[in-house]
Design a protein around this motif. Sequence first.
Motif, short mmCIF file in Angstrom:
data_model
loop_
_atom_site.label_atom_id
_atom_site.label_comp_id
_atom_site.label_asym_id
_atom_site.label_seq_id
_atom_site.Cartn_x
_atom_site.Cartn_y
_atom_site.Cartn_z
N THR A 128 0.79 -1.07 0.08
CA THR A 128 -0.05 -0.05 -0.02
C THR A 128 0.90 1.19 0.06
O THR A 128 2.07 1.17 0.31
N PRO A 129 0.42 2.62 -0.15
CA PRO A 129 1.33 3.55 -0.44
C PRO A 129 1.69 4.15 1.02
O PRO A 129 1.07 3.78 2.09
N VAL A 130 2.66 4.65 1.05
CA VAL A 130 3.45 4.83 2.34
C VAL A 130 3.46 6.57 2.62
O VAL A 130 3.78 7.04 1.55
N ILE A 131 3.66 6.77 3.71
CA ILE A 131 3.75 8.30 3.98
C ILE A 131 5.04 8.41 5.09
O ILE A 131 5.29 7.50 5.84
N SER A 132 5.74 9.44 4.87
CA SER A 132 7.22 9.64 5.77
C SER A 132 7.36 10.96 5.89
O SER A 132 7.15 11.85 5.21
N MET A 133 7.85 11.13 7.11
CA MET A 133 8.25 12.45 7.55
C MET A 133 9.71 12.25 8.22
O MET A 133 10.01 11.57 8.94
N SER A 134 10.30 13.37 7.62
CA SER A 134 11.80 13.39 8.11
C SER A 134 12.24 14.91 8.13
O SER A 134 12.14 15.68 7.08
N PRO A 135 12.94 15.48 8.96
CA PRO A 135 13.16 14.91 10.28
C PRO A 135 11.96 15.14 11.20
O PRO A 135 11.30 16.14 11.33
N VAL A 136 11.62 14.01 12.13
CA VAL A 136 10.81 14.24 13.02
C VAL A 136 11.96 14.36 14.51
O VAL A 136 12.52 13.69 14.61
N VAL A 137 11.70 15.49 15.02
CA VAL A 137 12.67 15.71 16.11
C VAL A 137 12.10 15.73 17.62
O VAL A 137 11.35 16.60 17.83
N LEU A 138 12.44 14.84 18.18
CA LEU A 138 12.11 14.53 19.55
C LEU A 138 13.06 15.25 20.44
O LEU A 138 14.21 14.92 20.50
N PRO A 139 12.41 16.22 21.34
CA PRO A 139 13.30 16.98 22.16
C PRO A 139 13.84 15.96 23.50
O PRO A 139 13.23 14.98 23.65
N ALA A 140 15.10 16.11 23.68
CA ALA A 140 15.78 15.14 24.42
C ALA A 140 16.80 15.78 25.40
O ALA A 140 18.01 16.08 25.05
N PRO A 141 16.46 16.87 26.31
CA PRO A 141 17.32 17.62 27.16
C PRO A 141 18.49 17.21 27.92
O PRO A 141 19.42 17.62 28.05
N ASP A 142 18.49 15.61 28.03
CA ASP A 142 19.47 14.81 28.57
C ASP A 142 20.39 14.23 27.73
O ASP A 142 21.13 13.61 28.08
N ARG A 143 20.33 14.67 26.47
CA ARG A 143 21.29 14.03 25.47
C ARG A 143 22.00 15.32 24.77
O ARG A 143 21.79 16.20 25.01
N ILE A 144 22.97 14.80 24.09
CA ILE A 144 23.67 15.84 23.56
C ILE A 144 23.18 16.51 22.62
O ILE A 144 23.42 17.95 22.41
N MET A 145 22.03 16.13 21.76
CA MET A 145 21.29 16.55 20.99
C MET A 145 19.98 16.19 20.84
O MET A 145 19.75 15.00 21.36
N ASP A 146 19.02 16.91 20.49
CA ASP A 146 17.60 16.28 20.39
C ASP A 146 17.64 15.17 19.35
O ASP A 146 18.59 14.94 18.51
N LEU A 147 16.73 14.11 19.29
CA LEU A 147 16.87 12.97 18.68
C LEU A 147 16.28 13.16 17.47
O LEU A 147 14.93 13.66 17.30
N HIS A 148 16.81 12.76 16.54
CA HIS A 148 16.33 13.26 14.83
C HIS A 148 16.02 11.62 14.47
O HIS A 148 16.72 10.88 14.20
N MET A 149 14.75 11.66 13.65
CA MET A 149 14.03 10.53 13.15
C MET A 149 13.41 10.67 12.04
O MET A 149 13.03 11.67 11.72
N ARG A 150 13.42 9.49 11.30
CA ARG A 150 12.48 9.45 10.24
C ARG A 150 11.31 8.39 10.61
O ARG A 150 11.46 7.40 11.33
N VAL A 151 10.07 9.21 10.32
CA VAL A 151 8.79 7.99 10.83
C VAL A 151 8.13 7.62 9.52
O VAL A 151 7.76 8.74 8.62
#
Length: 345
Positions: free
Chosen positions: A32-55
């Motif tokens: 079936t057709p796919v939808i994708s979003m990038s970057p999805v940026v999840l705030p992560a204050p305890d990490r070196i930088m926020d978490l960047h993802m593809r969904v």
Amino acid sequence: MSNAQNISKRLPNLGDHALIGESAKLPINDATPVISMSPVVLPAPDRIMDLHMRVSAPATGKNIPIILLSHGQGSSNNLSSLNGYAPIAHFWASHGFAVIQPTHLSSRALSLSPDEYPEAPWFLRTRVIDMKLILDELDQIEALFPQIQGRLDHSRIAVVGHSAGGHTASRLMGARGNDPTHETYEDLFEPRIKAGILLASPGDGRGGDGLGPAAANTDLKYHSHAEMKTPTLVVIGDSDGFPFLTTRGAEYHADGYYFSKGPGSLLTVKGGKHGLGGVSGYDTSEAADDESPERLAMVQRMTWAYLRSALYPDDSAWSAASAALDGLPGLGYVEDKLPGQYQSS
């Protein structure tokens, strides 16, 4: 006369790659057709930088099961990030899964220096924490990608990792260090994950014995699958002699099957090397000596079938795919074990 009138025979619309060969005989549901979003940026204050993802997810439908996909290290500049692994991420999404791909701090796209960050370049523990953060924040991820909001099934979650990503996945499923005095002995088991797949994954470290020169000086030398308990499919290439990780050859990558205490299956890919036909990217130099549309299609279909049956016990996809593969010995073969059958002593 128009070009259309000159066509004597029209071909079907584009479907599977024309070169997948015998793998076309392995059963699969309709894409079936796919939808994708990038970057999805999840705030992560305890990490070196926020978490960047593809969904990525099917364009329609509800109660969609979730795959967390952990990338490998690799030598390429982009595949070890949210921009890699399209051959499997898109395939799984087109056949009914939501796929979340984080960019771990080990990504070559970031190239963080060991001089500044002690856990670099592998960031083995941080990778696992990335996945736990994703699980904690699934509602927020959906809110950041409104087209999937309210459509994911948070009770059906699997983890998949390739190469170094397999270490990440195995830790989430209960694997840990074998030395109680070492920090790697920490239990990072994640009960929210119901099944997993290890693709050309690191095996048992054995104190560094049999590890390649790059892996022998990392925490991989303490790694043990003895406590891995989540149902797992281990996928290896029978020609995977990847010296970056091991001097033991292909058998090293099967340790997660033989030495774990949970139920498991082992898929051996005939002729497969560390790229398993090209799981990390299309037409890439990283898989130049291993690229095969046929092997890739087999891995795509068999992993899809395993996760369908692992997350939906009444789904016969895995037994059907395994039976079909039995008739295609040139592609590979499957072994299955019960809990504790091959547990390490």
